[in-house]
Motif scaffolding. Structure first.
Motif, PDB file in Angstrom:
ATOM      1  N   MET A  57       0.836  -1.205   0.000  1.00  0.00           N
ATOM      2  CA  MET A  57       0.000   0.000   0.000  1.00  0.00           C
ATOM      3  C   MET A  57       0.871   1.256   0.000  1.00  0.00           C
ATOM      4  N   VAL A  58       1.960   1.216   0.742  1.00  0.00           N
ATOM      5  CA  VAL A  58       2.881   2.358   0.771  1.00  0.00           C
ATOM      6  C   VAL A  58       3.464   2.589  -0.621  1.00  0.00           C
ATOM      7  N   LYS A  59       3.833   1.508  -1.298  1.00  0.00           N
ATOM      8  CA  LYS A  59       4.357   1.617  -2.672  1.00  0.00           C
ATOM      9  C   LYS A  59       3.295   2.145  -3.630  1.00  0.00           C
ATOM     10  N   LEU A  60       2.101   1.557  -3.550  1.00  0.00           N
ATOM     11  CA  LEU A  60       1.019   1.953  -4.454  1.00  0.00           C
ATOM     12  C   LEU A  60       0.592   3.400  -4.237  1.00  0.00           C
ATOM     13  N   LYS A  61       0.693   3.871  -3.008  1.00  0.00           N
ATOM     14  CA  LYS A  61       0.309   5.255  -2.710  1.00  0.00           C
ATOM     15  C   LYS A  61       1.109   6.223  -3.580  1.00  0.00           C
ATOM     16  N   ASP A  62       2.364   5.891  -3.840  1.00  0.00           N
ATOM     17  CA  ASP A  62       3.234   6.749  -4.651  1.00  0.00           C
ATOM     18  C   ASP A  62       3.171   6.437  -6.143  1.00  0.00           C
ATOM     19  N   SER A  63       2.858   5.202  -6.499  1.00  0.00           N
ATOM     20  CA  SER A  63       2.978   4.802  -7.906  1.00  0.00           C
ATOM     21  C   SER A  63       1.658   4.668  -8.667  1.00  0.00           C
ATOM     22  N   ALA A  64       0.577   4.400  -7.991  1.00  0.00           N
ATOM     23  CA  ALA A  64      -0.707   4.150  -8.669  1.00  0.00           C
ATOM     24  C   ALA A  64      -1.403   5.476  -8.982  1.00  0.00           C
ATOM     25  N   THR A  65      -1.320   5.905 -10.217  1.00  0.00           N
ATOM     26  CA  THR A  65      -1.922   7.181 -10.609  1.00  0.00           C
ATOM     27  C   THR A  65      -3.431   7.081 -10.791  1.00  0.00           C
ATOM     28  N   ASP A  66      -3.966   5.858 -10.901  1.00  0.00           N
ATOM     29  CA  ASP A  66      -5.401   5.680 -11.096  1.00  0.00           C
ATOM     30  C   ASP A  66      -6.152   5.416  -9.784  1.00  0.00           C
ATOM     31  N   LEU A  67      -5.427   5.513  -8.660  1.00  0.00           N
ATOM     32  CA  LEU A  67      -6.039   5.346  -7.350  1.00  0.00           C
ATOM     33  C   LEU A  67      -5.592   6.459  -6.407  1.00  0.00           C
ATOM     34  N   GLU A  68      -6.498   6.897  -5.552  1.00  0.00           N
ATOM     35  CA  GLU A  68      -6.138   7.780  -4.450  1.00  0.00           C
ATOM     36  C   GLU A  68      -6.061   6.899  -3.214  1.00  0.00           C
ATOM     37  N   ILE A  69      -4.904   6.838  -2.586  1.00  0.00           N
ATOM     38  CA  ILE A  69      -4.696   5.973  -1.433  1.00  0.00           C
ATOM     39  C   ILE A  69      -4.291   6.841  -0.256  1.00  0.00           C
ATOM     40  N   GLU A  70      -4.996   6.655   0.849  1.00  0.00           N
ATOM     41  CA  GLU A  70      -4.740   7.470   2.029  1.00  0.00           C
ATOM     42  C   GLU A  70      -4.826   6.607   3.282  1.00  0.00           C
ATOM     43  N   LYS A  71      -3.850   6.766   4.178  1.00  0.00           N
ATOM     44  CA  LYS A  71      -3.971   6.148   5.496  1.00  0.00           C
ATOM     45  C   LYS A  71      -5.048   6.922   6.221  1.00  0.00           C
ATOM     46  N   TRP A  72      -6.074   6.227   6.677  1.00  0.00           N
ATOM     47  CA  TRP A  72      -7.237   6.911   7.216  1.00  0.00           C
ATOM     48  C   TRP A  72      -7.269   6.885   8.739  1.00  0.00           C
ATOM     49  N   SER A  73      -6.953   5.762   9.336  1.00  0.00           N
ATOM     50  CA  SER A  73      -7.041   5.616  10.786  1.00  0.00           C
ATOM     51  C   SER A  73      -5.937   4.689  11.256  1.00  0.00           C
ATOM     52  N   TYR A  74      -5.487   4.885  12.474  1.00  0.00           N
ATOM     53  CA  TYR A  74      -4.385   4.078  12.992  1.00  0.00           C
ATOM     54  C   TYR A  74      -4.762   3.262  14.225  1.00  0.00           C
ATOM     55  N   THR A  75      -6.026   3.169  14.568  1.00  0.00           N
ATOM     56  CA  THR A  75      -6.428   2.440  15.763  1.00  0.00           C
ATOM     57  C   THR A  75      -6.369   0.934  15.534  1.00  0.00           C
ATOM     58  N   SER A  76      -5.627   0.250  16.326  1.00  0.00           N
ATOM     59  CA  SER A  76      -5.412  -1.210  16.318  1.00  0.00           C
ATOM     60  C   SER A  76      -4.782  -1.746  15.032  1.00  0.00           C
ATOM     61  N   ALA A  77      -5.093  -1.188  13.913  1.00  0.00           N
ATOM     62  CA  ALA A  77      -4.478  -1.535  12.622  1.00  0.00           C
ATOM     63  C   ALA A  77      -4.822  -0.400  11.662  1.00  0.00           C
ATOM     64  N   THR A  78      -3.968  -0.184  10.707  1.00  0.00           N
ATOM     65  CA  THR A  78      -4.205   0.901   9.764  1.00  0.00           C
ATOM     66  C   THR A  78      -5.443   0.641   8.923  1.00  0.00           C
ATOM     67  N   THR A  79      -6.283   1.628   8.823  1.00  0.00           N
ATOM     68  CA  THR A  79      -7.408   1.595   7.889  1.00  0.00           C
ATOM     69  C   THR A  79      -6.998   2.428   6.681  1.00  0.00           C
ATOM     70  N   TRP A  80      -7.212   1.877   5.499  1.00  0.00           N
ATOM     71  CA  TRP A  80      -6.860   2.555   4.263  1.00  0.00           C
ATOM     72  C   TRP A  80      -8.117   3.064   3.578  1.00  0.00           C
ATOM     73  N   ARG A  81      -8.048   4.243   3.003  1.00  0.00           N
ATOM     74  CA  ARG A  81      -9.137   4.806   2.203  1.00  0.00           C
ATOM     75  C   ARG A  81      -8.676   4.778   0.749  1.00  0.00           C
ATOM     76  N   ILE A  82      -9.490   4.174  -0.097  1.00  0.00           N
ATOM     77  CA  ILE A  82      -9.157   4.033  -1.516  1.00  0.00           C
ATOM     78  C   ILE A  82     -10.271   4.661  -2.331  1.00  0.00           C
ATOM     79  N   LYS A  83      -9.878   5.407  -3.348  1.00  0.00           N
ATOM     80  CA  LYS A  83     -10.839   5.999  -4.256  1.00  0.00           C
ATOM     81  C   LYS A  83     -10.238   5.981  -5.648  1.00  0.00           C
TER      82      LYS A  83
END
Length: 85
Positions: A57-83
């Motif tokens: 996910m960290v790699k894709l956040k920088d490389s995937a131009t067709d997705l918006e990837i954001e770390k959304w929440s850090y409680t107990s495990a990272t929640t990812w927001r994808i659009k």
């Protein structure tokens, strides 16, 4: 029936990289808008461990131009927001 027709991507050697497999999964999930997930809840669907998903996910956040990837929440495990971009 063609050879390998009934085999899933996780049971046969795949020419698709783990990163590409995860990206395609995320693109399908984000088709109808944004989606939120924790790696541990999708690991079986994509055939990757939660740790592998987190690293990719960290790699894709920088490389995937067709997705918006954001770390959304850090409680107990990272929640990812994808659009889809």
């Amino acid at each position: 029936m063609e050879r390998g027709q009934n085999m899933s991507a996780t049971t046969q050697p795949s020419t698709e990289s783990k990163e590409e497999r995860l990206k395609q999964f995320l693109l399908r999930k984000a088709e109808d808008g944004e989606v939120y997930f924790k790696s541990k809840f999708i690991s079986d669907e994509v055939g990757l461990s939660p740790k592998e998903i987190g690293a990719l996910m960290v790699k894709l956040k920088d490389s995937a131009t067709d997705l918006e990837i954001e770390k959304w929440s850090y409680t107990s495990a990272t929640t990812w927001r994808i659009k889809a971009a």
